[in-house]
Enzyme design. Sequence first.
Site, mmCIF file in Angstrom:
data_model
loop_
_atom_site.group_PDB
_atom_site.id
_atom_site.type_symbol
_atom_site.label_atom_id
_atom_site.label_comp_id
_atom_site.label_asym_id
_atom_site.label_seq_id
_atom_site.Cartn_x
_atom_site.Cartn_y
_atom_site.Cartn_z
ATOM 1 N N ASP A 126 -22.107 13.740 36.611
ATOM 2 C CA ASP A 126 -21.148 12.725 37.000
ATOM 3 C C ASP A 126 -20.149 12.502 35.875
ATOM 4 O O ASP A 126 -20.443 11.843 34.890
ATOM 5 C CB ASP A 126 -21.902 11.427 37.334
ATOM 6 C CG ASP A 126 -20.943 10.320 37.734
ATOM 7 O OD1 ASP A 126 -19.736 10.599 37.834
ATOM 8 O OD2 ASP A 126 -21.414 9.192 37.935
ATOM 9 N N GLU A 167 -14.723 23.383 5.692
ATOM 10 C CA GLU A 167 -15.533 22.848 4.588
ATOM 11 C C GLU A 167 -15.822 21.402 4.926
ATOM 12 O O GLU A 167 -14.961 20.543 4.800
ATOM 13 C CB GLU A 167 -14.750 22.941 3.273
ATOM 14 C CG GLU A 167 -14.347 24.368 2.909
ATOM 15 C CD GLU A 167 -13.336 24.428 1.765
ATOM 16 O OE1 GLU A 167 -13.065 23.380 1.139
ATOM 17 O OE2 GLU A 167 -12.817 25.529 1.516
ATOM 18 N N GLU A 220 -17.507 17.738 4.630
ATOM 19 C CA GLU A 220 -18.122 16.797 3.698
ATOM 20 C C GLU A 220 -18.733 15.641 4.478
ATOM 21 O O GLU A 220 -18.251 15.281 5.544
ATOM 22 C CB GLU A 220 -17.070 16.260 2.725
ATOM 23 C CG GLU A 220 -16.540 17.336 1.800
ATOM 24 C CD GLU A 220 -15.330 16.879 0.980
ATOM 25 O OE1 GLU A 220 -15.210 17.330 -0.156
ATOM 26 O OE2 GLU A 220 -14.520 16.085 1.491
ATOM 27 N N GLU A 248 -21.147 16.484 -3.808
ATOM 28 C CA GLU A 248 -19.719 16.315 -4.034
ATOM 29 C C GLU A 248 -19.443 15.306 -5.134
ATOM 30 O O GLU A 248 -20.351 14.827 -5.809
ATOM 31 C CB GLU A 248 -19.057 15.874 -2.718
ATOM 32 C CG GLU A 248 -18.443 17.039 -1.951
ATOM 33 C CD GLU A 248 -17.297 17.698 -2.713
ATOM 34 O OE1 GLU A 248 -16.576 16.988 -3.423
ATOM 35 O OE2 GLU A 248 -17.140 18.919 -2.596
ATOM 36 N N GLU A 284 -21.371 18.519 0.458
ATOM 37 C CA GLU A 284 -20.512 19.456 1.175
ATOM 38 C C GLU A 284 -21.318 20.691 1.515
ATOM 39 O O GLU A 284 -22.085 21.190 0.702
ATOM 40 C CB GLU A 284 -19.304 19.861 0.308
ATOM 41 C CG GLU A 284 -18.452 20.943 0.970
ATOM 42 C CD GLU A 284 -17.164 21.263 0.207
ATOM 43 O OE1 GLU A 284 -16.601 20.369 -0.445
ATOM 44 O OE2 GLU A 284 -16.728 22.428 0.280
ATOM 45 N N HIS A 326 -11.538 20.382 5.107
ATOM 46 C CA HIS A 326 -10.512 21.383 4.804
ATOM 47 C C HIS A 326 -10.703 22.547 5.764
ATOM 48 O O HIS A 326 -11.827 23.001 5.961
ATOM 49 C CB HIS A 326 -10.663 21.905 3.366
ATOM 50 C CG HIS A 326 -10.430 20.837 2.336
ATOM 51 N ND1 HIS A 326 -10.634 21.047 0.996
ATOM 52 C CD2 HIS A 326 -10.015 19.560 2.453
ATOM 53 C CE1 HIS A 326 -10.351 19.937 0.334
ATOM 54 N NE2 HIS A 326 -9.980 19.020 1.194
ATOM 55 N N ARG A 348 -3.801 22.014 -5.857
ATOM 56 C CA ARG A 348 -4.738 21.391 -4.934
ATOM 57 C C ARG A 348 -4.277 20.020 -4.447
ATOM 58 O O ARG A 348 -4.971 19.379 -3.661
ATOM 59 C CB ARG A 348 -6.111 21.248 -5.593
ATOM 60 C CG ARG A 348 -6.877 22.542 -5.609
ATOM 61 C CD ARG A 348 -8.120 22.445 -6.464
ATOM 62 N NE ARG A 348 -8.697 23.770 -6.669
ATOM 63 C CZ ARG A 348 -9.635 24.302 -5.908
ATOM 64 N NH1 ARG A 348 -10.128 23.615 -4.901
ATOM 65 N NH2 ARG A 348 -10.106 25.505 -6.140
ATOM 66 N N GLU A 366 -5.138 27.178 3.880
ATOM 67 C CA GLU A 366 -6.097 26.074 3.895
ATOM 68 C C GLU A 366 -5.353 24.759 4.146
ATOM 69 O O GLU A 366 -4.580 24.309 3.307
ATOM 70 C CB GLU A 366 -6.845 26.010 2.556
ATOM 71 C CG GLU A 366 -7.821 24.846 2.479
ATOM 72 C CD GLU A 366 -8.410 24.648 1.081
ATOM 73 O OE1 GLU A 366 -8.038 25.383 0.144
ATOM 74 O OE2 GLU A 366 -9.230 23.735 0.920
ATOM 75 N N ARG A 410 -5.509 20.864 4.345
ATOM 76 C CA ARG A 410 -6.447 19.996 3.646
ATOM 77 C C ARG A 410 -6.529 18.575 4.177
ATOM 78 O O ARG A 410 -7.304 17.774 3.676
ATOM 79 C CB ARG A 410 -6.090 19.969 2.151
ATOM 80 C CG ARG A 410 -6.208 21.335 1.504
ATOM 81 C CD ARG A 410 -5.557 21.391 0.142
ATOM 82 N NE ARG A 410 -6.114 20.425 -0.779
ATOM 83 C CZ ARG A 410 -7.248 20.620 -1.449
ATOM 84 N NH1 ARG A 410 -7.919 21.729 -1.299
ATOM 85 N NH2 ARG A 410 -7.696 19.691 -2.262
#
Lengths: 193, 442
Positions: free
Chosen positions: B52, B130, B132, B187, B194, B243, B314, B331, B333
């Site tokens: 349903d 990745e 976390e 982390e 992570e 990420h 970064r 990547e 982020r």
Amino acid sequence: MPRQHRVVIAINDDASRKNIGAMLQAAEFLIIGEATDGITALKLIRVRQPDLVIAEVFLPAMSGLELARIVSDDKLAPVVLISSNYDHATLEEAKLAGAFGYLVKPVGEASLIPTVEIALSNYSEVVRLEEQVKELQEKLETRKIVEKAKGILMHTLGLTEAEAFRKIQKQSMNKRISMRAVAEAIILAHSLD
Amino acid sequence: MEQQKQEIMEKARQLGVKFVRLQFTDVLGVLKNVAIPVEQLEKALDGELMFDGSSIHGFTRIHESDMYLRPDPNTFTIFPWRPRDGAVARLICDVYNPDGSPFAGCPRQTLRRVLAEAKKMGYTMYVGPELEFFLFHVDNEGRPLLETHDQAGYFDLAPVDKGENARREIVMALEEMGFEIEMSHHEVAPGQHEIDFKYSDALDCADKIVTFKFVVRTIAQRHGLHATFMPKPVFGINGSGMHTNQSLFKNGENAFYDPSTPDQLSQECYYYVGGLLKHARALTAVTNSTVNSYKRLVPGYEAPVYLAWAQANRSALIRIPAKRGLSTRVELRNPDPSCNPYLALAAMLAAGLDGIKNKIQPPKQSEMDIYHLTTEQREEMGIPSLPGSLKEALDELKQDQVIINALGDHVFEKFVEAKTQEWDCYRMQVHEWEVREYLTKY
């Protein structure tokens, strides 16, 4: 002197927890942890790895039944449950949770010690049997796979059964890998063409 | 198909499976389960099981409530925590209408549709996330706390962190379920972990992300801990991100790799980045889909805030890791694990593909630390920011036809409706901070 059995006790009410602890100590058990709620008990059991767990069915945070289920699923220790009643529903849940004993309050020495001793011996028997089953299952599986690989060799190379078996065995010794691995490789290679 | 079905039935028999959970997600990314006894497995595999749909968020209106679940046989797996009374298996399902057409409100079908569009252009998307998360204690009534340390001091035996044991078991359970774990570590923030798993094609990866969250929560609970994928559970420490490493493959080759250019990145890679950046502000509504997500996207905690890209930096929203060849990847982020991974991957891919289709050149790379620029410097360099709130992101989404098309009208409408409600509910609350700040001041 044989090794003392190590016990974690999870009972909410202080008086009965102390009481049961004292009875066990008198019978040469070693109390390695006490908790008044299920979560703390679970953490204690994970960290201290007892031989036996005694838990009340009613516990805050996580019930004794839930605790018993996790402890028995993950094969951490046998659990003996304690409760003030034994209604049908609770007993059914205790069975499903994999409890190794069930005591009804008030718990006296005369019922506690035999229940605990029997739980410990049954548990070690179950562990032994489970290992045996696993071993046999693996052997059976290996035999099935080797049979199949033998069939492939007999068919494709025109070998007799004994020759095919010998070929697999020899390859296994030369390459220092199990016969099962050789057989699996033969089956895989055969399935490619 | 018939052979695959027989194989699954055989496996279920061999492994002593008693129950099978048919899983799918709603528009908000919440995992739903329909548990069936193993006797019904054949019927389920034939796609004949109905449920349903009106009871589930973002699915249907009441008069079109009958939906069919069609399990994807590739997703068959056994849960490693094995009850005594028989193993439990699961299958991830696509949702279909009674007439056999794909249901427009099924996020997995949304991703399938965008992947098919990529396929038409010759591309297959690969994704490596990745993830976390935090492991917190619970109080002795079972309520999650924000505590990462055990105050009772019971667990003096564990040397560093009780989370280590739980994380080890999480990794073992995931491996038993066929995950290839690349890395798992504690982390930056206390209690934060992570776990990265090997990249795979986008659909498989989205399945793995929902499975991952489910496994982490379950194992944590079995250790008396609470796992949360909430993006920013504690003010003042790093939040949890997801990420997302992504690449496109064409004819078995990585389409982002071109050994003949100075930085060995192909023109397609540049366009893909251009597309991601162009749609980033709208995309964020999908990849960072909670009110709380925007408390992670603030300067100072390794989370991206500004729309920039770079190869080493970064602090940028998009980073191109140094690896080349098959591992060449982009990547992104900003995504966080509270998103619906099917929709998030669909939206990211659509943005990237738009870049390729329309040859969108990305701006110049910013190799400097953008966090520490002043607002004026950033304006001068033309570096915009990500949306500052869910509201702002939703407004951007409503104006971005590329992302709307990727989601499809049904999902888009349900998503915006639910998220606007979430925002309004938040907006009208009186928060602790306001009371602390104003109660005595005015």
